[in-house]
Design a protein around this motif. Structure first.
Motif, PDB file in Angstrom:
ATOM      1  N   ASP A   1       0.825  -1.213   0.000  1.00  0.00           N
ATOM      2  CA  ASP A   1       0.000   0.000   0.000  1.00  0.00           C
ATOM      3  C   ASP A   1       0.862   1.267   0.000  1.00  0.00           C
ATOM      4  O   ASP A   1       0.412   2.327  -0.451  1.00  0.00           O
ATOM      5  CB  ASP A   1      -0.926   0.024   1.219  1.00  0.00           C
ATOM      6  CG  ASP A   1      -2.044  -1.015   1.125  1.00  0.00           C
ATOM      7  OD1 ASP A   1      -2.291  -1.512   0.011  1.00  0.00           O
ATOM      8  OD2 ASP A   1      -2.642  -1.328   2.173  1.00  0.00           O
ATOM      9  N   LEU A   2       2.090   1.151   0.506  1.00  0.00           N
ATOM     10  CA  LEU A   2       3.016   2.294   0.538  1.00  0.00           C
ATOM     11  C   LEU A   2       3.890   2.336  -0.716  1.00  0.00           C
ATOM     12  O   LEU A   2       4.833   3.129  -0.794  1.00  0.00           O
ATOM     13  CB  LEU A   2       3.893   2.230   1.788  1.00  0.00           C
ATOM     14  CG  LEU A   2       3.159   2.395   3.130  1.00  0.00           C
ATOM     15  CD1 LEU A   2       4.119   2.195   4.297  1.00  0.00           C
ATOM     16  CD2 LEU A   2       2.499   3.770   3.224  1.00  0.00           C
ATOM     17  N   GLY A   3       3.575   1.489  -1.689  1.00  0.00           N
ATOM     18  CA  GLY A   3       4.306   1.503  -2.950  1.00  0.00           C
ATOM     19  C   GLY A   3       5.573   0.673  -2.963  1.00  0.00           C
ATOM     20  O   GLY A   3       6.391   0.790  -3.880  1.00  0.00           O
ATOM     21  N   ILE A   4       5.743  -0.181  -1.948  1.00  0.00           N
ATOM     22  CA  ILE A   4       6.928  -1.025  -1.874  1.00  0.00           C
ATOM     23  C   ILE A   4       6.654  -2.324  -2.634  1.00  0.00           C
ATOM     24  O   ILE A   4       5.688  -3.027  -2.333  1.00  0.00           O
ATOM     25  CB  ILE A   4       7.284  -1.354  -0.403  1.00  0.00           C
ATOM     26  CG1 ILE A   4       7.419  -0.074   0.435  1.00  0.00           C
ATOM     27  CG2 ILE A   4       8.555  -2.195  -0.330  1.00  0.00           C
ATOM     28  CD1 ILE A   4       8.510   0.855  -0.005  1.00  0.00           C
ATOM     29  N   PRO A   5       7.490  -2.697  -3.607  1.00  0.00           N
ATOM     30  CA  PRO A   5       7.289  -3.978  -4.293  1.00  0.00           C
ATOM     31  C   PRO A   5       7.446  -5.153  -3.312  1.00  0.00           C
ATOM     32  O   PRO A   5       8.396  -5.174  -2.526  1.00  0.00           O
ATOM     33  CB  PRO A   5       8.395  -4.002  -5.358  1.00  0.00           C
ATOM     34  CG  PRO A   5       8.791  -2.568  -5.534  1.00  0.00           C
ATOM     35  CD  PRO A   5       8.620  -1.932  -4.183  1.00  0.00           C
ATOM     36  N   VAL A   6       6.514  -6.093  -3.355  1.00  0.00           N
ATOM     37  CA  VAL A   6       6.521  -7.240  -2.439  1.00  0.00           C
ATOM     38  C   VAL A   6       6.524  -8.534  -3.242  1.00  0.00           C
ATOM     39  O   VAL A   6       5.692  -8.725  -4.137  1.00  0.00           O
ATOM     40  CB  VAL A   6       5.297  -7.220  -1.495  1.00  0.00           C
ATOM     41  CG1 VAL A   6       5.284  -8.469  -0.619  1.00  0.00           C
ATOM     42  CG2 VAL A   6       5.295  -5.963  -0.634  1.00  0.00           C
ATOM     43  N   TRP A   7       7.459  -9.411  -2.921  1.00  0.00           N
ATOM     44  CA  TRP A   7       7.492 -10.765  -3.498  1.00  0.00           C
ATOM     45  C   TRP A   7       7.020 -11.730  -2.430  1.00  0.00           C
ATOM     46  O   TRP A   7       7.535 -11.735  -1.306  1.00  0.00           O
ATOM     47  CB  TRP A   7       8.906 -11.121  -3.948  1.00  0.00           C
ATOM     48  CG  TRP A   7       9.038 -12.502  -4.530  1.00  0.00           C
ATOM     49  CD1 TRP A   7       8.721 -12.896  -5.802  1.00  0.00           C
ATOM     50  CD2 TRP A   7       9.534 -13.680  -3.869  1.00  0.00           C
ATOM     51  NE1 TRP A   7       8.981 -14.235  -5.973  1.00  0.00           N
ATOM     52  CE2 TRP A   7       9.483 -14.750  -4.809  1.00  0.00           C
ATOM     53  CE3 TRP A   7      10.017 -13.941  -2.589  1.00  0.00           C
ATOM     54  CZ2 TRP A   7       9.898 -16.040  -4.503  1.00  0.00           C
ATOM     55  CZ3 TRP A   7      10.420 -15.236  -2.276  1.00  0.00           C
ATOM     56  CH2 TRP A   7      10.365 -16.263  -3.225  1.00  0.00           C
ATOM     57  N   ASP A   8       6.034 -12.556  -2.777  1.00  0.00           N
ATOM     58  CA  ASP A   8       5.421 -13.487  -1.833  1.00  0.00           C
ATOM     59  C   ASP A   8       5.861 -14.902  -2.191  1.00  0.00           C
ATOM     60  O   ASP A   8       5.516 -15.421  -3.264  1.00  0.00           O
ATOM     61  CB  ASP A   8       3.899 -13.341  -1.927  1.00  0.00           C
ATOM     62  CG  ASP A   8       3.146 -14.202  -0.932  1.00  0.00           C
ATOM     63  OD1 ASP A   8       3.581 -15.345  -0.677  1.00  0.00           O
ATOM     64  OD2 ASP A   8       2.114 -13.751  -0.413  1.00  0.00           O
ATOM     65  N   ALA A   9       6.615 -15.545  -1.304  1.00  0.00           N
ATOM     66  CA  ALA A   9       7.133 -16.891  -1.574  1.00  0.00           C
ATOM     67  C   ALA A   9       6.007 -17.898  -1.793  1.00  0.00           C
ATOM     68  O   ALA A   9       6.100 -18.765  -2.667  1.00  0.00           O
ATOM     69  CB  ALA A   9       8.035 -17.343  -0.424  1.00  0.00           C
TER      70      ALA A   9
END
Length: 201
Positions: free
Chosen positions: A25-33
């Protein structure tokens, strides 16, 4: 300058997935294992062909791995798990590498990895954040899940590094007692990491 890589982890029921979405939501790219494994096991994913050569009846016509059937096959042949891991782990690593390359110009990226400490992955992170709440809240959240019972919860918990040890080993602890507390902690952590990255630039 490469992104700062934040490993995000936490025991079952601690609110890790919800917290990961707060970073997004803060614009941080997230990779979900976990999502990566679903993609790899899914229809047309890269795991279907190699796994079908190891054991029959666990891959559907569209090339997806039937995870329930795979669990049964592993229960019948315990040695199968290690052979499956030699296929899946490199595919997960490749998925993660592709994510990092695609987001190479980001300030911060989050790698959401449930078993980060258990698999020795923490050493590859720039920083590690653990999500945590009290044991009673954790238990209540898990037992509210469909199909979950005390025995299953205890079995899952026994396979994970204890929460106290995770907190001791992490660089940051994100309290997830309620949504507002977690959201404020995530915002503060992102600001702190951005300042740290600017300082090191």
């Amino acid at each position: 300058m490469k992104p700062l890589v934040l490993g995000l982890t936490g025991s079952i029921g601690m609110g890790k997935s919800t917290t990961a979405s707060m970073f997004a939501d803060l614009g941080i790219p997230v990779w979900d294992a976990d999502e990566a494994v679903h993609r790899i096991y899914g229809a047309g994913g890269p795991a279907g062909g190699p796994i079908s050569t190891l054991t029959g009846g666990v891959v559907t016509k569209d090339g997806a791995v039937d995870r329930a059937a795979l669990r049964v096959a592993i229960a019948e042949d315990p040695g199968l798990l290690k052979r499956i891991e030699t296929i899946v782990h490199p595919l997960v690593a490749a998925d993660r590498a592709a994510f990092l390359e695609a987001n190479g110009d980001a300030e911060i990226v989050v790698l959401d990895i449930p078993l980060l400490f258990e698999t020795g992955g923490a050493a590859a992170m720039d920083r590690v954040a653990v999500v945590s709440t009290d044991a009673d809240t954790q238990r209540r959240r898990v037992l509210e899940r469909p199909g979950m019972d005390e025995a299953t919860f205890e079995r899952l918990l026994s396979r994970q590094v204890p929460d106290a040890e995770k907190r001791a080993r992490a660089d940051f602890v994100i309290p997830t007692d309620d949504l507002d507390t977690a959201r404020a902690a995530v915002k503060e952590l992102v600001e702190r990491l951005r300042a740290e990255r600017m300082r090191d630039a």
